[in-house]
Design a protein around this motif. Structure first.
Motif, PDB file in Angstrom:
ATOM      1  N   SER A   1      -7.217  -1.528  -2.057  1.00  0.00           N
ATOM      2  CA  SER A   1      -6.377  -0.928  -1.085  1.00  0.00           C
ATOM      3  C   SER A   1      -5.141  -0.609  -1.636  1.00  0.00           C
ATOM      4  N   LYS A   2      -4.941  -1.068  -2.849  1.00  0.00           N
ATOM      5  CA  LYS A   2      -3.491  -0.763  -3.496  1.00  0.00           C
ATOM      6  C   LYS A   2      -3.642   0.226  -4.514  1.00  0.00           C
TER       7      LYS A   2
ATOM      8  N   GLU B   1       0.979  -1.232   0.018  1.00  0.00           N
ATOM      9  CA  GLU B   1       0.024   0.060  -0.165  1.00  0.00           C
ATOM     10  C   GLU B   1       0.960   1.161   0.081  1.00  0.00           C
TER      11      GLU B   1
ATOM     12  N   GLN C   1      -0.727  -2.085   6.968  1.00  0.00           N
ATOM     13  CA  GLN C   1      -1.374  -2.801   6.048  1.00  0.00           C
ATOM     14  C   GLN C   1      -1.511  -4.354   6.419  1.00  0.00           C
TER      15      GLN C   1
ATOM     16  N   ASN D   1      -4.818  -4.644   7.981  1.00  0.00           N
ATOM     17  CA  ASN D   1      -6.087  -4.390   7.090  1.00  0.00           C
ATOM     18  C   ASN D   1      -6.054  -5.762   6.378  1.00  0.00           C
ATOM     19  N   ASP D   2      -4.713  -6.249   5.986  1.00  0.00           N
ATOM     20  CA  ASP D   2      -4.867  -7.663   5.389  1.00  0.00           C
ATOM     21  C   ASP D   2      -5.431  -8.951   6.122  1.00  0.00           C
TER      22      ASP D   2
END
Length: 253
Positions: A212-213, A141, A173, A176-177
């Motif tokens: 998100s990327k 990210e 991240q 988030n993952d």
């Protein structure tokens, strides 16, 4: 595929879904493996470990065409300080998704809970024995490749593998993952292959799904090459393919 174009030297392909993206990337890696093995006895591949790689790893694991016993595997980064059984370790992630599921010639894992200087020397020696034929990677990210976050990324790094501090965006991240429940559980340091090590791979296949990327993908494609977004260096590689889904591409097509 809904769109294909080049960004400097990098080939970019956009697909309708994560599965379509992962299958296309897997087929491309599979084809390159078979092409190379028609010319040489064995090949060496570096793998990324992240949920973003699930689809391509699924495809490769299920391939009936790849002679895994002619392939030596590496991975590109590892957390420092987690217990050896921790599921978040990238070595364990790749064991689960690929390394323990097919019959590689050999697999070389990075150990993040041993003497770090000795581990860097050991892994650097293994990486340096012969050229790396294929690198399967993603983009973070924050635009990192492996754990080369913007504050520590060095396009002319003299090291092959090094200890790095992980920046906040990188650690967030991981939460988030879904890899960690909270930020304070994410290690603050890691071992990573450096950018020159990755760029020396002969063929790069970069797989980047998900909304998100999107910002990191846009920067990689459109911004000038800079360590502010380390992934921009991929545009310099003569054989790099970037695989995206609609969510990560995000532009009108």
């Amino acid at each position: 595929m809904i769109k294909s174009f080049t960004a400097e030297r990098m080939q970019v392909q956009v697909f309708t879904s994560r599965k379509a993206m992962g299958d296309a990337a897997g087929k491309a890696v599979e084809a390159k493996i078979l092409e190379l093995l028609a010319q040489q006895a064995e090949i060496r591949i570096i793998f990324a470990a992240a949920p973003s790689q699930n689809e391509v790893l699924d495809y490769l694991r299920q391939s009936t065409r790849i002679p895994w016993n002619k392939i030596t595997a590496f991975h590109m980064d590892e957390y420092i300080g987690l217990p050896s059984e921790a599921p978040q370790l990238f070595a364990n992630f790749l064991k689960t998704h690929l390394f323990d599921r097919v019959n590689f010639k050999s697999v070389h894992l990075i150990a993040g809970n041993k003497d770090l200087d000795a581990e860097c020397k050991r892994y650097a020696a293994l990486i340096s024995e012969k050229p790396i034929d294929i690198v399967c990677l993603g983009i973070g990210e924050n635009g990192h490749i492996a754990f080369n976050d913007p504050p520590v990324a060095n396009f002319n790094d003299p090291e092959i593998i090094k200890v790095v501090d992980l920046d906040h965006a990188c650690r967030q991240q991981q939460v988030n993952d879904g890899c960690f429940a909270a930020l304070d559980e994410v290690p603050k340091k890691a071992l990573t292959l450096t950018i020159p090590t990755l760029m020396q791979g002969n063929h790069l296949f970069c797989v980047v799904p998900g909304k998100s990327k999107r910002e990191a993908v846009a920067k990689t494609i459109h911004q000038e090459i800079s360590t502010l977004c380390p992934a921009t260096i991929l545009k310099n590689h003569s054989h790099c393919s970037l695989f995206l889904d609609i969510e990560s591409f995000g532009e009108i097509y």
